[in-house]
Design an enzyme around this catalytic site. Structure first.
Site: not given
Ligand code: NAD
Length: 265
Positions: A9, A12, A96, A98, A153-154, A157
């Site tokens: 990711g 992201g 991480g 969700t 959240h933003h 999400k």
């Molecule tokens: P985001 O949408 O900005 O990033 C997710 C990325 O994953 C994107 O760039 C997307 O293109 C990529 N992706 C999609 N399919 C994929 C694949 N098959 N292989 C590899 N990459 C792929 O989202 P974000 O805000 O960065 O959040 C990502 C995740 O992390 C969400 O599930 C969010 O809820 C979670 N999160 C968890 C925590 C924590 O502390 N555990 C904190 C913040 C966000």
């Protein structure tokens, strides 16, 4: 030798910060950066995409062999690939992402018999402190206090309620002897919505660029107690993920939480 890290990711919001902070700290070698295969930035330098230095590692859609640890903050649909890659290749995993299904949680458990995994819906220190305390407060206040969770959240999400809100709810249910998730009431709308005793309301606000805020409201006739946590920046989660990745270095197998990593119970 530094551990070799794959960030999944990687283009992201979280992936970029994890990469940038890993480069800043210099505690890992970046072995790979994985994205969905139709991502428009595939083939570009991942360091530059993260607004850091050029690292000569291109954004790719496959997992390179030979890494020590994967950090995955992507999408539920992508998490299975990370779980399977790690289990099949003896690579530690910090997950991480969700919004995972029950089947995916089972997959994580099975994979953790082969490799060490930290799975946490929130990797910040403060939120994990809240996870440990919310059950204690629930038990101390007793069942005359109505409990409602409000998370913010933003606007981008995808999942709601947040994974952290569900972890809070699960811990409350455990402490109160309620069935999770059956006791939850997600939002309320309609004419016949008077509060049912013993339920836990969970409300999701989506607005602007709010990084993450969780409030647990305990209210009875005459007073309200509120526990709350606010994340000011995604770096708090990214630093937690990197800390978890380091912590896993000497673990052979097992499923761990962030409270294990932080040593708080
Ligand atoms: P985001 O949408 O900005 O990033 C997710 C990325 O994953 C994107 O760039 C997307 O293109 C990529 N992706 C999609 N399919 C994929 C694949 N098959 N292989 C590899 N990459 C792929 O989202 P974000 O805000 O960065 O959040 C990502 C995740 O992390 C969400 O599930 C969010 O809820 C979670 N999160 C968890 C925590 C924590 O502390 N555990 C904190 C913040 C966000």
């Amino acid at each position: 030798m530094k551990p070799k890290l794959i960030v999944v990711g990687a283009a992201g919001r979280m992936g970029k910060r994890i990469l940038a902070l890993a480069l800043e700290d210099g505690l890992f070698d970046i072995a790979g950066t994985v994205e969905r295969k139709d991502h428009p930035d595939i083939g570009k330098d991942a360091g530059l995409l993260a607004s850091a230095a050029q690292i000569n590692v291109k954004l790719d859609s496959t997992y390179p062999i030979g890494a020590n640890v994967v950090i995955d903050f992507s999408r539920p649909a992508a998490a299975d690939s990370s779980i399977d890659h790690c289990a099949e290749n003896g690579v530690a995993l910090v997950l991480g992402t969700t919004g995972l299904s029950d089947q995916q949680r089972e997959r994580i458990k099975t994979a953790s018999e082969k490799v060490p995994i930290v799975y946490a819906t929130n990797m910040s220190v403060g939120m994990n402190l809240l996870f440990t305390q919310v059950g204690k407060v629930t038990a101390m206040l007793g069942d005359d206090y109505d409990i409602e969770i409000v998370e913010q959240h933003h606007r981008f999400k995808k999942d709601a309620p947040s994974g952290s809100a569900l972890t809070l709810a699960a811990n409350i249910c455990k402490a109160a002897g309620k069935k999770f998730p059956d006791a939850l009431v997600p939002g309320r709308a309609g004419k016949d919505q008077a509060r049912k005793k013993g339920t836990i309301g969970v409300h999701a606000v989506r607005a602007g660029d709010i990084t993450g805020k969780h409030e647990v409201i305990f209210s009875t006739l005459g007073e309200t107690v509120t526990l709350s946590h606010t994340a000011h920046t995604r770096d708090t989660f990214a630093r937690g993920a990197l800390r978890a990745a380091q912590w896993l270095a000497d673990k052979k197998t097992g499923l761990y939480s962030m409270t294990d990593v932080l040593g708080i119970k």
